[in-house]
Structures are given as structure tokens and as C-alpha cells.
Design a protein around this motif. Structure first.
Motif, short mmCIF file in Angstrom:
data_model
loop_
_atom_site.label_atom_id
_atom_site.label_comp_id
_atom_site.label_asym_id
_atom_site.label_seq_id
_atom_site.Cartn_x
_atom_site.Cartn_y
_atom_site.Cartn_z
N PHE A 13 0.82 -1.21 0.00
CA PHE A 13 0.00 0.00 0.00
C PHE A 13 0.86 1.27 0.00
O PHE A 13 0.40 2.33 -0.39
CB PHE A 13 -0.97 -0.03 1.18
CG PHE A 13 -1.93 -1.19 1.07
CD1 PHE A 13 -2.87 -1.23 0.06
CD2 PHE A 13 -1.83 -2.27 1.93
CE1 PHE A 13 -3.73 -2.31 -0.07
CE2 PHE A 13 -2.67 -3.36 1.80
CZ PHE A 13 -3.63 -3.38 0.80
N LEU A 16 1.37 1.53 -3.60
CA LEU A 16 0.13 1.98 -4.21
C LEU A 16 -0.05 3.48 -4.04
O LEU A 16 -0.45 4.17 -4.99
CB LEU A 16 -1.05 1.22 -3.59
CG LEU A 16 -2.43 1.59 -4.13
CD1 LEU A 16 -2.55 1.27 -5.61
CD2 LEU A 16 -3.53 0.87 -3.33
N ASN A 34 -13.23 2.76 -2.90
CA ASN A 34 -11.96 2.10 -2.61
C ASN A 34 -12.18 0.60 -2.45
O ASN A 34 -12.81 0.15 -1.49
CB ASN A 34 -11.33 2.69 -1.35
CG ASN A 34 -9.89 2.22 -1.14
OD1 ASN A 34 -9.45 1.24 -1.74
ND2 ASN A 34 -9.16 2.91 -0.30
N SER A 36 -9.41 -1.49 -2.73
CA SER A 36 -8.01 -1.93 -2.75
C SER A 36 -7.58 -2.65 -1.48
O SER A 36 -6.71 -3.53 -1.54
CB SER A 36 -7.08 -0.74 -2.98
OG SER A 36 -7.10 0.15 -1.87
N TYR A 328 -12.13 -11.47 -2.13
CA TYR A 328 -11.37 -10.88 -3.23
C TYR A 328 -11.75 -11.48 -4.58
O TYR A 328 -12.11 -12.65 -4.67
CB TYR A 328 -9.87 -11.12 -3.04
CG TYR A 328 -9.27 -10.52 -1.80
CD1 TYR A 328 -9.31 -9.15 -1.57
CD2 TYR A 328 -8.64 -11.34 -0.85
CE1 TYR A 328 -8.75 -8.61 -0.42
CE2 TYR A 328 -8.07 -10.80 0.29
CZ TYR A 328 -8.13 -9.43 0.50
OH TYR A 328 -7.56 -8.89 1.63
N VAL A 341 -4.37 0.24 -12.92
CA VAL A 341 -4.88 0.77 -11.66
C VAL A 341 -4.75 2.29 -11.62
O VAL A 341 -5.67 3.01 -11.19
CB VAL A 341 -4.14 0.13 -10.47
CG1 VAL A 341 -4.42 0.88 -9.17
CG2 VAL A 341 -4.54 -1.34 -10.34
N THR A 351 -10.39 2.67 -6.74
CA THR A 351 -9.04 2.24 -6.37
C THR A 351 -8.99 0.73 -6.22
O THR A 351 -9.78 0.14 -5.47
CB THR A 351 -8.60 2.89 -5.05
OG1 THR A 351 -8.74 4.31 -5.14
CG2 THR A 351 -7.15 2.56 -4.74
N LEU A 352 -8.04 0.12 -6.93
CA LEU A 352 -7.75 -1.31 -6.82
C LEU A 352 -6.29 -1.49 -6.47
O LEU A 352 -5.54 -0.53 -6.38
CB LEU A 352 -8.08 -2.03 -8.14
CG LEU A 352 -9.47 -1.81 -8.73
CD1 LEU A 352 -9.59 -2.55 -10.07
CD2 LEU A 352 -10.55 -2.27 -7.77
N LEU A 353 -5.85 -2.74 -6.29
CA LEU A 353 -4.46 -3.03 -5.96
C LEU A 353 -3.81 -3.78 -7.12
O LEU A 353 -4.31 -4.84 -7.54
CB LEU A 353 -4.36 -3.88 -4.69
CG LEU A 353 -2.94 -4.20 -4.21
CD1 LEU A 353 -2.24 -2.93 -3.73
CD2 LEU A 353 -2.97 -5.24 -3.10
N ILE A 372 -5.15 -7.83 -11.03
CA ILE A 372 -5.57 -6.86 -10.01
C ILE A 372 -6.33 -7.60 -8.92
O ILE A 372 -6.99 -8.61 -9.17
CB ILE A 372 -6.47 -5.75 -10.60
CG1 ILE A 372 -7.56 -6.36 -11.48
CG2 ILE A 372 -5.64 -4.72 -11.34
CD1 ILE A 372 -8.57 -5.38 -11.99
#
Length: 404
Positions: A13, A16, A34, A36, A328, A341, A351-353, A372
Motif C-alpha cells: 500500500f 500503491l 476504494n 483496494s 477478493y 490501476v 481504487t484497486l491493488l 488486479i
């Protein structure tokens, strides 16, 4: 300063935040969504809130490192009910912990012998605490790539014998983060046989064990697998669990470790000095949580509703399937994951990771690359809105990748 601190990599993060600083989501005019971070957003159960209020007198008492005996008994009874095995001994086979994250890291410091050039085997992608525990314990991580052809399981047969010979600790995560895959009994047998042959410890991270999508098919747990294979002493096995996801109380920092009594005894000795005792207030609330399943069943129903609503929106535009468990989605992208992203945030304020942020490059391959992680933790309406924004972004940005 401890020079091993310099070996730690930035947390996903942190990376990120640096990536998203290149974006200007406000220009989209859309409210932020969000998806993420895997932080549960469903309300904490009333039974926990009530227990906290009724247990406030516990603030005046030092907590025992071994944990409240009533809490250990409640955890033991829950393990027996949940996995259909004899209840483990609350005196010798269970320790409460400040959530699974704290316990996973601390356990590495107990197990690892930094005089022996040891290895810590981790799945890849993985929860970065495994890597940090290895590095600060004086060991070297060895990553085993997940295989999309095996439902993102690790193929343990790819690990050379010379690696197993140096292995001191193996981290497994089932249900998995990020793919939500569940290890079958056949994999557990392979790992137990390897543990017996090479004498390494297995740390089983099971913090997503209660977020499963088939109410009639709960995920197999490590202790359950051991018992089914005749390992009734749980030798060289430690299972880690938490109330954070199960009961939507991540701020309570409450979980447990259970398994091999010899490992528990050493871990208790370490924790006597480490200072990891649960507050009596948290213990009282934890007892209420472990003793109640109604809120957990409702929690799963809410997640199932999100998967049911979101997947039909995303499947036409992304490579994504329903997981076995967890909250997830582990989706393939039509372009580089970090770029995807970053640009998604700019144009949609979602927002994703990036998947590559939770993986490491091994033999030229990062198994998180061009994937993702989508955490369906926001309210249902936000998850649906976020999915629609993602779908429209893919259609406009990558029209060649959209199915007809």
C-alpha cells in the motif's frame, strides 16, 4: 540499528500510494470507491459491542500472557465445532493473539535459527508479513509461484529437495490471499510428508476461513487436515486465525494460534517477553464472538450477494472467476496492472491493488503481473457501482480485449 531492517521491501500500500499520486481522480467528478484494501466494512456484531461495554472493568487488570482461560476454552470449542475434530487442549494447544498478523510475524522470530542459513518457503503472491518475518528472523525467503492452471495453488513438487533441506518454516495461506483458493487434503498430505522428512514447521494462515461462498462446503483447515491424516498431535503445525474478517472487528486485534503443544510452549515463552497479551476487554468481546455463528452466517450472505452482483458485470470485460472463498476477486487485466490501476483511478475514481505489488519476480515471472485484486468490502451498492465503472473503463480503454 538492526541492519536487517534495510532488507524489507516497501509494503504494497506504500507502493500503491506512490502510484496513485500520479493520478488526478478529482477531475473525473465521481465520488471515490476504494476496493483496494481488505478491511471489512460490515458492521461489528451487537454481541461484541455489548460484551465490550459490559467488560470495561477489565481495564483495571493486567492480562495474562497465556490469555483468559475462558477465551481459550471458547476458541477450543469453536475449533471442535467448526472442523469436526476433538477440541484441542486449551491449556497446551491454544494461545490467543493480537490478530493473525502479529502472531504470524512473531512466530517467525521463535522458529527461525539465524545461525543455519535457513529458508522460509512462501506462496507467491503472498501476504508480505511472511517475507518480513523471514528477513528479520535471519532467513531467506523462497517463493513458490501460484499456478493459474491449478486454481492458483502452488505446485510443491517444483521445490527442489535441496531447498526443503534448508527450510525451517513454510507459510501457507488457505483460503488464499489474493486468489481465494483452498488447499485440498492431497496438498496437505504432501506438505506434512515433507515436514516429517525435513523437519520444518508449517504456519497455516487461515484468516479468511469463515468467508466462504458455499455454505455447505466450508474450507478445509490445517488442523482438520492433520486430524484426517492421523496427525492427532498436530506435530510441526501451527494454525493462525482471526476475528477481523470473520466478525468484522479488525480494530479489536483478536485472533489465536493453535496446534503443536511443543510449538505453543516455545511461543508462549517468547510472548512472555514480547508483551502480546490481549486486554481483558478484548478477551470478553472475543468470547462473545467465537460463541456466536449467526452474525458469521449473515456476513457470508452479504459477501455472496456482492459476488453474485459484481461478477456478471466484470466477466465480459476481465479474466475473472468466482473464488472458493475470501472477499477478493483476482482478475486478469488487458494491460500492465500498475498502469491499469493508475488510469482507472484517474478516469473512474475507483481504487484497486496491482497484482504485481503482492508478488515477487521468480525465474523472470511475477505471478501477480497483469492482475488486479478487487476487495469486495464496500457496501453492495458501491461494489456494483465500482464494477460498472471498471467495465466501462475497460470497454473504452481496451475495446480489443472485450468479449463479444
Amino acid at each position: 540499528m538492526n541492519p536487517r531492517l534495510d532488507t524489507l521491501q516497501p509494503y504494497p500500500f506504500e507502493k500503491l500510494r506512490a502510484l496513485l499520486a500520479q493520478s488526478n481522480p478529482a477531475a473525473s467528478g465521481l465520488r471515490p470507491i476504494n476496493l483496494s484494501i481488505g478491511e471489512p466494512k460490515h458492521p461489528a456484531p451487537d454481541c461484541v459491542k455489548t460484551a465490550i461495554v459490559n467488560g470495561l472493568d477489565g481495564l483495571s487488570v493486567y492480562p495474562p500472557t497465556k490469555g483468559d482461560p475462558k477465551l481459550r476454552q471458547a476458541i477450543s470449542a469453536w475449533i471442535g465445532r467448526r472442523y469436526g475434530i476433538p477440541c484441542p487442549d486449551p491449556e497446551t494447544q491454544i494461545l490467543p493473539a493480537l490478530g493473525s498478523r502479529e502472531a504470524l510475524f512473531a512466530f517467525g522470530q521463535v522458529v527461525l535459527d539465524d545461525t543455519k542459513d535457513g529458508l522460509v518457503v512462501c506462496p507467491n503472491p503472498f501476504y508480505q508479513i511472511y517475507e518480513g518475518a523471514a528477513l528479520l528472523g535471519g532467513a531467506t525467503p523462497f517463493y513458490v509461484n501460484s499456478d493459474p492452471e491449478k486454481n492458483f495453488r502452488c505446485d510443491w513438487s517444483t521445490v527442489p529437495p535441496e531447498v526443503w533441506a534448508r527450510t525451517q518454516l513454510l507459510f501457507v495461506c488457505s483460503p488464499g490471499n489474493p486468489a481465494g483458493n483452498v488447499m485440498p487434503l492431497s496438498d496437505w498430505k504432501i506438505l506434512f510428508d515433507l515436514s516429517d522428512k525435513y523437519n520444518f514447521v508449517i504456519a497455516s494462515d487461515e484468516c479468511y476461513s469463515e468467508i466462504f461462498l458455499d455454505e455447505n462446503n466450508p474450507p478445509l483447515g490445517g488442523m482438520q487436515a492433520a486430524f484426517q491424516l492421523g496427525r492427532t498431535d498436530f506435530r510441526n503445525l501451527m494454525s493462525f486465525s482471526s476475528l477481523s474478517k470473520r466478525s468484522n472487528v479488525p480494530g479489536m486485534r483478536s485472533g489465536f494460534v493453535a496446534g503443536d503443544a511443543k510449538l505453543i510452549a516455545k511461543f508462549l515463552l517468547y510472548r512472555t517477553y514480547h508483551g502480546s497479551a490481549l486486554s481483558p476487554v478484548v478477551s470478553t468481546a472475543s468470547i462473545a464472538a467465537w460463541n456466536d455463528e449467526a452474525h458469521v452466517i449473515d456476513n457470508r450472505a452479504q459477501y455472496r450477494a456482492k459476488f453474485d452482483a459484481v461478477l456478471p458485470i466484470l466477466k465480459p470485460v476481465l479474466d475473472v472467476e468466482r473464488p472458493d472463498a475470501s472477499f477478493y476477486l483476482w482478475a486478469g487485466t488487458p494491460g500492465p496492472d500498475a498502469e491499469f490501476v493508475r488510469d482507472l483511478l484517474t478516469h473512474t475514481n475507483v481504487t484497486l491493488l496491482p497484482g504485481s505489488y503482492v508478488g515477487r519476480t521468480v525465474d523472470g515471472v511475477n505471478p501477480g503481473l497483469n492482475r488486479i485484486r478487487i476487495a469486495l468490502v464496500a457496501p453492495l451498492a458501491d461494489c456494483v457501482e465500482g464494477a460498472h465503472r471498471i467495465a466501462e473503463f475497460v470497454r473504452s480503454r481496451y475495446p480489443q480485449a472485450v468479449s463479444k
